[in-house]
Write a protein that holds these residues in place. Structure first.
Motif, PDB file in Angstrom:
ATOM      1  N   ILE A  66      36.111  43.365  41.789  1.00 55.61           N
ATOM      2  CA  ILE A  66      37.298  43.683  40.468  1.00 55.61           C
ATOM      3  C   ILE A  66      36.789  42.655  38.878  1.00 55.61           C
ATOM      4  CG2 ILE A  66      39.450  41.595  40.064  1.00 55.61           C
ATOM      5  CD1 ILE A  66      40.375  41.557  42.777  1.00 55.61           C
ATOM      6  N   GLN A 112      40.624  48.766  41.674  1.00 53.37           N
ATOM      7  CA  GLN A 112      40.898  49.087  39.705  1.00 53.37           C
ATOM      8  C   GLN A 112      42.253  48.271  38.929  1.00 53.37           C
ATOM      9  OE1 GLN A 112      42.508  52.715  39.769  1.00 53.37           O
ATOM     10  NE2 GLN A 112      42.989  53.016  37.648  1.00 53.37           N
ATOM     11  N   CYS A 113      41.775  48.278  37.480  1.00 51.52           N
ATOM     12  CA  CYS A 113      42.421  47.368  36.317  1.00 51.52           C
ATOM     13  C   CYS A 113      43.515  47.926  36.500  1.00 51.52           C
ATOM     14  CB  CYS A 113      42.139  47.199  35.622  1.00 51.52           C
ATOM     15  SG  CYS A 113      42.723  45.811  35.042  1.00 51.52           S
ATOM     16  N   ARG A 167      48.513  45.076  45.377  1.00 48.40           N
ATOM     17  CA  ARG A 167      47.512  44.807  44.406  1.00 48.40           C
ATOM     18  C   ARG A 167      47.208  43.005  43.934  1.00 48.40           C
ATOM     19  NH1 ARG A 167      48.850  48.775  43.605  1.00 48.40           N
ATOM     20  NH2 ARG A 167      50.359  49.785  42.427  1.00 48.40           N
ATOM     21  N   TRP A 214      45.568  44.576  39.729  1.00 47.68           N
ATOM     22  CA  TRP A 214      44.644  45.032  39.930  1.00 47.68           C
ATOM     23  C   TRP A 214      44.642  45.893  41.508  1.00 47.68           C
ATOM     24  CZ3 TRP A 214      40.170  44.263  37.590  1.00 47.68           C
ATOM     25  CH2 TRP A 214      39.926  42.930  36.224  1.00 47.68           C
ATOM     26  N   THR A 229      44.861  38.119  38.454  1.00 47.12           N
ATOM     27  CA  THR A 229      44.347  37.231  38.248  1.00 47.12           C
ATOM     28  C   THR A 229      44.861  36.224  37.041  1.00 47.12           C
ATOM     29  OG1 THR A 229      42.624  39.459  37.207  1.00 47.12           O
ATOM     30  CG2 THR A 229      42.390  38.433  39.753  1.00 47.12           C
ATOM     31  N   ARG A 252      45.340  39.485  34.876  1.00 45.89           N
ATOM     32  CA  ARG A 252      45.163  40.862  34.943  1.00 45.89           C
ATOM     33  C   ARG A 252      46.401  41.120  36.414  1.00 45.89           C
ATOM     34  NH1 ARG A 252      40.568  43.097  31.097  1.00 45.89           N
ATOM     35  NH2 ARG A 252      40.763  41.643  29.738  1.00 45.89           N
ATOM     36  N   GLY A 296      36.341  42.872  35.069  1.00 38.74           N
ATOM     37  CA  GLY A 296      36.987  43.753  33.770  1.00 38.74           C
ATOM     38  C   GLY A 296      37.494  42.224  32.827  1.00 38.74           C
ATOM     39  N   HIS A 297      37.341  41.059  33.814  1.00 33.74           N
ATOM     40  CA  HIS A 297      37.610  39.442  32.913  1.00 33.74           C
ATOM     41  C   HIS A 297      36.459  39.187  31.503  1.00 33.74           C
ATOM     42  CE1 HIS A 297      41.810  38.280  33.633  1.00 33.74           C
ATOM     43  NE2 HIS A 297      41.542  38.625  35.155  1.00 33.74           N
ATOM     44  N   SER A 337      34.298  37.930  38.200  1.00 37.86           N
ATOM     45  CA  SER A 337      34.664  38.733  38.867  1.00 37.86           C
ATOM     46  C   SER A 337      35.272  38.133  40.093  1.00 37.86           C
ATOM     47  CB  SER A 337      33.645  39.264  39.031  1.00 37.86           C
ATOM     48  OG  SER A 337      33.078  39.172  39.905  1.00 37.86           O
ATOM     49  N   ILE A 350      47.264  44.726  32.294  1.00 34.68           N
ATOM     50  CA  ILE A 350      46.325  43.457  31.597  1.00 34.68           C
ATOM     51  C   ILE A 350      47.831  42.554  30.870  1.00 34.68           C
ATOM     52  CG2 ILE A 350      44.945  42.702  29.460  1.00 34.68           C
ATOM     53  CD1 ILE A 350      43.276  45.072  30.196  1.00 34.68           C
TER      54      ILE A 350
END
Length: 415
Positions: free
Chosen positions: A341, A378-379, A359, A372, A362, A370, A343-344, A326, A382
């Motif tokens: 952050i 928020q993502c 923005r 964000w 990552t 990604r 989602g990964h 994260s 991708i």
């Protein structure tokens, strides 16, 4: 003193004054780091006039016009979708690093094949190969904002300085007794700094082609270094759990930042040189007063090592990337976490803001990069396609091109 011209600087927001003093052309800048689309421009310009003798009544209208242009830029809504533009199989052996010049028209790649390659971003063509190192080329950089020189640091213990245009090697800097693992130019492009496994950092004079000073004091490898904007200070981060602040002119150690309980992974100044942020294997990020070396805050929340930290261009937000998969965004003033952050599917090794600061990009071991929203976490997008872990990612200065480097031995350009 006579003002010659006024220029805009978009990132971070500011004005550049070109003027003549005693027949010598000079420049200085007015930082407008707190400028927002709803700032009262008239009041701001009056404030600027009080502190800046070069801004006279005759150029007041022009200053108002320039600041309004900056406000327009800051207020632009962004929904840029990035698309894969090119896949470059850059080297035979694994890549170590990728870096842009300021405009993003060129980028460079370092590799275990002992070379650095220079690429044209628009065409994806290889322009030249910089050959001469006898071991892995690990650390690479352009002398941004100029971009006419490239520095390469190698496991062969040397750093080489090259011409971007011709590929000619200007200097080979010798003196380290172990691998060079990090390097950086100062913004003035007069010095290049190298950090080594030999526990020292060295500053090299670009014009003379010789060592200016050695920074001694760490008891373990130096793996991160960073000049401040004005070029009078440099910080070094080490596996000895400390960060040192040095005077560039004398090489004297001014402060040792003590507090982390694990190896330092990353260290950076903010734009106005008032703060230093450090990331460590101890799972924390710390904020320090750059002038006094005192500890301001410990930013917690990660459950594993912090692998990267950075400020946005204006120095108002801090982003952290962790092995826990994260990231976090903190407000530098309040020290509060403002976004997570998440989602990964693997560790995040690299994190950076776009120049505008809205923005975050990552790079992860889950083979994706990604994008964000910096305010909400928020993502937005991708970037998929790499077949192995991504260890490097960067924006160009305009923020409309992204480059990613992966262990699959390719670089991808997204635009």
């Amino acid at each position: 003193m006579r003002l010659r011209r006024l220029l805009l600087r978009y990132y971070p927001p500011g004005l550049i004054l070109e003027y003549v003093q005693c027949g010598e052309p000079k420049t200085r800048s007015i930082d407008l780091l707190d400028l927002s689309p709803d700032t009262d421009v008239m009041a701001l310009v009056e404030e600027i006039q009080k502190g800046e003798p070069l801004i006279t009544a005759s150029c007041k209208e022009q200053v108002i016009h320039l600041i309004r242009r900056l406000q327009e830029k800051l207020g632009e809504q962004e929904d840029h979708k990035f698309y894969l533009f090119k896949v470059l199989r850059a080297h035979i052996l694994p890549l170590t690093n990728v870096a842009f010049n300021k405009s993003g028209s060129r980028f460079i790649t370092g590799s275990y094949d002992r070379t650095c390659k220079v690429w044209d971003t628009a065409s994806g063509e290889e322009l030249r190969t910089l050959e001469g190192h006898r071991n892995v080329v690990y650390a690479i950089a352009f002398n941004n904002p100029y971009g006419d020189k490239i520095a390469t640091g190698s496991f062969d213990k040397t750093c080489k300085l090259w011409s971007t245009e011709t590929g000619k090697c200007y200097h080979t800097f010798r003196g380290h007794t172990a691998e060079i693992v990090c390097l950086s130019f100062n913004l003035q492009s007069t010095l290049v700094a190298t950090g080594s496994m030999d526990t020292t950092a060295k500053l090299w004079d670009i014009e003379k082609g010789e060592e200016a000073v050695t920074l001694r004091g760490h008891s373990a490898e130096i793996i991160a270094l960073s000049f401040n904007t004005t070029g009078d200070r440099i910080i070094t981060g080490s596996f000895d759990h400390t960060v040192a602040v040095w005077d560039v002119g004398t090489g004297r150690k001014l402060h040792t930042l003590i507090g982390h309980r694990g190896e330092i992974s990353s260290a950076q100044f903010n734009w106005d040189c008032s703060l230093i942020v450090t990331g460590s294997m101890d799972k924390t990020c710390m904020l320090w007063n750059a002038m006094t070396g005192t500890h301001i805050a410990t930013l917690t929340g990660h459950s594993d090592e912090i692998l990267d930290v950075c400020f946005d261009y204006a120095g108002q937000r801090i982003a952290t990337a962790s092995a826990d998969g994260s990231g976090r965004v903190y407000n530098a003033e309040t020290k509060m976490c403002i976004a997570k952050i998440e989602g990964h599917g693997g560790e995040i090794s690299k994190i950076c803001f776009n120049p505008k600061g809205n923005r975050i990009l990552t790079a992860s071991s889950d083979k994706t990069a990604r994008l964000w929203d910096a305010a909400t976490g928020q993502c937005i997008q991708i970037l998929e396609g790499h077949n192995d872990e991504i260890f490097s990612c960067a924006f160009n200065y305009k923020g409309n091109i992204i480059i990613t480097g992966s262990k699959d031995n390719t670089c991808r350009i997204w635009r």
